[in-house]
Design a protein around this motif. Structure first.
Motif, mmCIF file in Angstrom:
data_model
loop_
_atom_site.group_PDB
_atom_site.id
_atom_site.type_symbol
_atom_site.label_atom_id
_atom_site.label_comp_id
_atom_site.label_asym_id
_atom_site.label_seq_id
_atom_site.Cartn_x
_atom_site.Cartn_y
_atom_site.Cartn_z
ATOM 1 N N ARG A 1 2.330 -3.390 -0.278
ATOM 2 C CA ARG A 1 1.610 -4.289 0.634
ATOM 3 C C ARG A 1 2.508 -4.758 1.764
ATOM 4 N NH1 ARG A 1 -0.517 -5.907 -4.304
ATOM 5 N NH2 ARG A 1 0.982 -7.606 -4.502
ATOM 6 N N GLN A 2 3.784 -4.953 1.476
ATOM 7 C CA GLN A 2 4.677 -5.421 2.523
ATOM 8 C C GLN A 2 4.892 -4.349 3.595
ATOM 9 O OE1 GLN A 2 8.112 -7.926 1.435
ATOM 10 N NE2 GLN A 2 7.450 -7.643 -0.676
ATOM 11 N N ILE A 3 4.878 -3.083 3.207
ATOM 12 C CA ILE A 3 5.029 -2.005 4.190
ATOM 13 C C ILE A 3 3.865 -2.015 5.169
ATOM 14 C CG2 ILE A 3 5.088 0.504 4.494
ATOM 15 C CD1 ILE A 3 6.479 0.692 1.794
ATOM 16 N N THR A 4 2.660 -2.258 4.673
ATOM 17 C CA THR A 4 1.470 -2.200 5.509
ATOM 18 C C THR A 4 1.047 -3.557 6.056
ATOM 19 O OG1 THR A 4 0.060 -2.402 3.552
ATOM 20 C CG2 THR A 4 0.603 -0.181 4.278
ATOM 21 N N ASP A 5 1.772 -4.611 5.708
ATOM 22 C CA ASP A 5 1.397 -5.967 6.114
ATOM 23 C C ASP A 5 1.610 -6.145 7.615
ATOM 24 O OD1 ASP A 5 0.830 -8.617 6.345
ATOM 25 O OD2 ASP A 5 2.374 -9.328 4.971
ATOM 26 N N PHE A 6 0.557 -6.594 8.298
ATOM 27 C CA PHE A 6 0.637 -6.818 9.736
ATOM 28 C C PHE A 6 1.721 -7.831 10.087
ATOM 29 C CE2 PHE A 6 -1.454 -8.993 13.549
ATOM 30 C CZ PHE A 6 -0.860 -8.133 14.455
ATOM 31 N N ALA A 7 1.956 -8.808 9.213
ATOM 32 C CA ALA A 7 2.948 -9.847 9.495
ATOM 33 C C ALA A 7 4.354 -9.272 9.646
ATOM 34 C CB ALA A 7 2.929 -10.900 8.390
ATOM 35 N N ASN A 8 4.587 -8.058 9.103
ATOM 36 C CA ASN A 8 5.916 -7.459 9.179
ATOM 37 C C ASN A 8 6.095 -6.503 10.360
ATOM 38 O OD1 ASN A 8 7.009 -8.683 6.847
ATOM 39 N ND2 ASN A 8 5.893 -7.234 5.551
ATOM 40 N N ARG A 9 5.081 -6.373 11.205
ATOM 41 C CA ARG A 9 5.181 -5.403 12.297
ATOM 42 C C ARG A 9 6.283 -5.769 13.289
ATOM 43 N NH1 ARG A 9 2.976 -3.278 9.248
ATOM 44 N NH2 ARG A 9 5.010 -2.325 9.271
ATOM 45 N N ALA A 10 6.476 -7.076 13.551
ATOM 46 C CA ALA A 10 7.485 -7.474 14.527
ATOM 47 C C ALA A 10 8.884 -7.065 14.085
ATOM 48 C CB ALA A 10 7.427 -8.981 14.784
ATOM 49 N N ASP A 11 9.137 -7.087 12.787
ATOM 50 C CA ASP A 11 10.446 -6.689 12.266
ATOM 51 C C ASP A 11 10.296 -6.164 10.843
ATOM 52 O OD1 ASP A 11 13.098 -6.213 11.817
ATOM 53 O OD2 ASP A 11 13.673 -8.320 11.658
ATOM 54 N N PRO A 12 9.961 -4.888 10.697
ATOM 55 C CA PRO A 12 9.777 -4.332 9.352
ATOM 56 C C PRO A 12 11.080 -3.921 8.685
ATOM 57 C CG PRO A 12 9.345 -2.644 10.977
ATOM 58 C CD PRO A 12 9.645 -3.905 11.740
ATOM 59 N N TYR A 13 12.203 -4.014 9.400
ATOM 60 C CA TYR A 13 13.439 -3.413 8.900
ATOM 61 C C TYR A 13 14.038 -4.106 7.684
ATOM 62 C CZ TYR A 13 12.823 -0.562 12.956
ATOM 63 O OH TYR A 13 12.278 0.313 13.866
ATOM 64 N N PRO A 14 13.886 -5.430 7.524
ATOM 65 C CA PRO A 14 14.310 -6.017 6.239
ATOM 66 C C PRO A 14 13.528 -5.450 5.052
ATOM 67 C CG PRO A 14 14.133 -7.733 7.904
ATOM 68 C CD PRO A 14 13.558 -6.483 8.506
ATOM 69 N N VAL A 15 12.228 -5.157 5.246
ATOM 70 C CA VAL A 15 11.441 -4.535 4.183
ATOM 71 C C VAL A 15 11.979 -3.141 3.891
ATOM 72 C CG1 VAL A 15 9.142 -3.705 3.522
ATOM 73 C CG2 VAL A 15 9.380 -5.871 4.759
ATOM 74 N N TYR A 16 12.294 -2.388 4.933
ATOM 75 C CA TYR A 16 12.822 -1.033 4.736
ATOM 76 C C TYR A 16 14.186 -1.054 4.043
ATOM 77 C CZ TYR A 16 9.260 0.287 8.202
ATOM 78 O OH TYR A 16 8.093 0.482 8.878
ATOM 79 N N PRO B 1 3.354 -9.663 20.621
ATOM 80 C CA PRO B 1 2.337 -9.313 19.612
ATOM 81 C C PRO B 1 2.329 -7.803 19.378
ATOM 82 C CG PRO B 1 1.289 -9.770 21.726
ATOM 83 C CD PRO B 1 2.729 -10.133 21.878
ATOM 84 N N TYR B 2 2.197 -7.415 18.109
ATOM 85 C CA TYR B 2 2.237 -5.989 17.748
ATOM 86 C C TYR B 2 0.859 -5.486 17.338
ATOM 87 C CZ TYR B 2 7.249 -5.271 17.995
ATOM 88 O OH TYR B 2 8.530 -5.114 18.469
ATOM 89 N N ARG B 3 0.682 -4.189 17.460
ATOM 90 C CA ARG B 3 -0.531 -3.557 16.980
ATOM 91 C C ARG B 3 -0.589 -3.650 15.458
ATOM 92 N NH1 ARG B 3 -1.501 1.951 20.401
ATOM 93 N NH2 ARG B 3 -0.893 1.161 22.449
ATOM 94 N N GLN B 4 -1.790 -3.719 14.925
ATOM 95 C CA GLN B 4 -1.965 -3.800 13.483
ATOM 96 C C GLN B 4 -2.030 -2.387 12.921
ATOM 97 O OE1 GLN B 4 -4.995 -6.511 12.304
ATOM 98 N NE2 GLN B 4 -4.822 -6.051 10.133
ATOM 99 N N ASN B 5 -0.859 -1.760 12.854
ATOM 100 C CA ASN B 5 -0.797 -0.373 12.406
ATOM 101 C C ASN B 5 0.578 -0.124 11.807
ATOM 102 O OD1 ASN B 5 -0.704 2.559 12.321
ATOM 103 N ND2 ASN B 5 -2.449 2.533 13.709
ATOM 104 N N ALA B 6 0.617 0.268 10.540
ATOM 105 C CA ALA B 6 1.889 0.505 9.863
ATOM 106 C C ALA B 6 2.446 1.884 10.158
ATOM 107 C CB ALA B 6 1.716 0.345 8.350
ATOM 108 N N VAL B 7 1.609 2.797 10.653
ATOM 109 C CA VAL B 7 2.057 4.169 10.924
ATOM 110 C C VAL B 7 2.647 4.272 12.323
ATOM 111 C CG1 VAL B 7 1.320 6.576 11.174
ATOM 112 C CG2 VAL B 7 0.424 5.177 9.306
ATOM 113 N N LEU B 8 1.870 3.836 13.323
ATOM 114 C CA LEU B 8 2.314 3.888 14.715
ATOM 115 C C LEU B 8 2.653 2.477 15.160
ATOM 116 C CD1 LEU B 8 -0.404 6.336 16.105
ATOM 117 C CD2 LEU B 8 1.936 6.873 15.415
ATOM 118 N N ARG B 9 3.936 2.210 15.384
ATOM 119 C CA ARG B 9 4.371 0.842 15.640
ATOM 120 C C ARG B 9 4.774 0.660 17.101
ATOM 121 N NH1 ARG B 9 9.465 -1.600 15.547
ATOM 122 N NH2 ARG B 9 9.355 -3.864 15.370
#
Length: 412
Positions: free
Chosen positions: A8-23, A391-399
């Motif tokens: 869920r964290q990978i696909t969570d919109f809240a993490n789009r601005a900075d997903p790298y801590p999740v990665y 603001p980021y797009r709500q998309n976990a594939v294309l960021r």
């Protein structure tokens, strides 16, 4: 960070601005499988690279459906078109890709992309001049989106007056790539994507019919009239390939340009260097593809045999997610991976994937982004971010940013 919530964290919109801590957390378990029937998530550079070259990993939408997740394959078929070659395995994939490549570049059209260089500069100049007396712009809406759309439409042979119609068709198709979108309003999202794909296909069918009767010097004419050793494409294959090229030919570039300018504004010393040395754009774009890749993960792969990765057996029929952006910042592969450094001597990134499905339009995306960033650096006087993060797009594939407001003192 508990593993039970990692998917869920990978696909969570809240993490789009900075997903790298999740990665970073994800890489601690290089092969993650949270629940029965769920995907196996791969996050390390060397494992991703190996799997992208492994013939036991299928991209065929029919295998994905058999694994229990229909994803884009069902949408493509019910939208009235067969899957594009991106969603096929050899030998069907190889035949269609060779035909398309013959029209797109070497050996039959070796100068088709480079021949667009002057056109690209002209389009960029028009767009920047169009800022006029404004001292603040939305870089996405006013530059990063219209530039690659104009280029791919010109390349394919789409009339310029029809370009504005594409956003209404492309946006729902791109949204359908995101796993979170499918898990949410699944029925509505699929229906919207199917309708958009059908409308785009019907529009292109009219152009294909024209090019069959009156070929022109454009990519669509070449696809329609190809008669090489691989034979010719059927009408449906031409349409499916054209839809793929229109979407892939601009969507990732929009994000690459937007991510690129955002990164440069966060690193003003590199922006100054680019202004003084436009040739630095080549290295900057390669590092951007590692540091802030527009394609973050590839969720559409299926095992067609048992595969062992780091002592974990991934059973035949399992779905696999390859998190390219996590691999691009893997400290096993890159020194100081969290640092944006266009002077790296070795930038063998995964930004365009790898293997037989490596990005078909990589030469075009590279050239577009090099020209775009070097001209923005040269012409914007004292550019600065209005909002960070944007603001980021709500998309976990294309960021990429949905909007990127940039203030500046004037145009050079």
């Amino acid at each position: 960070m508990p593993h039970t919530s990692m998917l869920r964290q990978i696909t969570d919109f809240a993490n789009r601005a900075d997903p790298y801590p999740v990665y970073e957390e994800l890489r601690r378990t290089p092969v993650l499988h949270e629940e029965e029937g769920g995907p196996y998530i791969i996050s390390s550079y060397y494992d991703i690279k190996a799997l992208l070259h492994d013939p036991r990993i299928s991209s065929d939408a029919r295998n994905l459906a058999a694994a229990g997740e229909d994803e884009l394959g069902q949408e493509e078929e019910t939208g009235g078109l067969p899957p594009s070659f991106l969603r096929l395995d050899p030998p069907e994939h190889d035949r269609l890709r060779r035909i398309a490549n013959g029209a797109f570049g070497p050996p039959h059209r070796p100068r088709r992309i480079d021949g667009l260089r002057s056109d690209m500069r002209e389009i960029v100049t028009e767009l920047i001049d169009g800022f006029g007396d404004a001292r603040q712009i939305d870089l996405v809406d006013q530059f990063a989106y219209p530039f690659p759309v104009t280029v791919i439409c010109r390349l394919l042979g789409v009339p310029r007056e029809d370009e504005p119609r594409f956003r209404a068709w492309v946006d729902p198709l791109v949204a359908s790539l995101d796993p979170a979108t499918r898990e949410g309003a699944e029925a509505d999202a699929q229906k919207t994507a199917q309708e958009a794909r059908m409308q785009l296909g019907m529009y292109l069918a009219g152009l294909v019919e024209q090019r069959t009767k009156e070929p022109r010097d454009d990519l669509l004419s070449d696809l329609v009239n190809s008669r090489g050793p691989d034979g010719s494409m059927t009408m449906m294959e031409v349409l499916s390939t054209s839809v793929l090229l229109l979407i892939a030919g601009h969507e990732t570039t929009v994000n690459l340009i937007s991510n690129g300018m955002l990164t440069l504004l966060r690193h003003p010393e590199i922006l100054r260097r680019l202004r003084e040395d436009p040739g630095l754009a080549v290295n900057i774009v390669e590092e951007l593809l590692r540091y802030e890749p527009p394609v973050q993960l590839v969720p559409q792969r299926t095992c067609i045999a048992d595969i062992e990765v780091r002592g974990v057996t991934i059973p035949k029929g399992s779905r696999i997610w390859l998190v390219l952006a996590a691999g691009n910042r893997d400290p096993e592969r890159f020194k100081k991976p969290e640092r944006f450094d266009p002077d790296r001597g070795d930038i063998q990134h995964l930004g365009f994937g790898s293997g037989i499905h490596s990005c078909f339009g990589a030469p075009l995306a590279r050239l577009e982004t090099q020209i775009a960033l070097s001209e923005l650096a040269r012409r914007l006087d004292n550019p600065r971010l209005v909002e960070d993060p944007p603001p980021y797009r709500q998309n976990a594939v294309l960021r990429g940013p949905r909007h990127l407001d940039v203030a500046f003192d004037g145009l050079r």
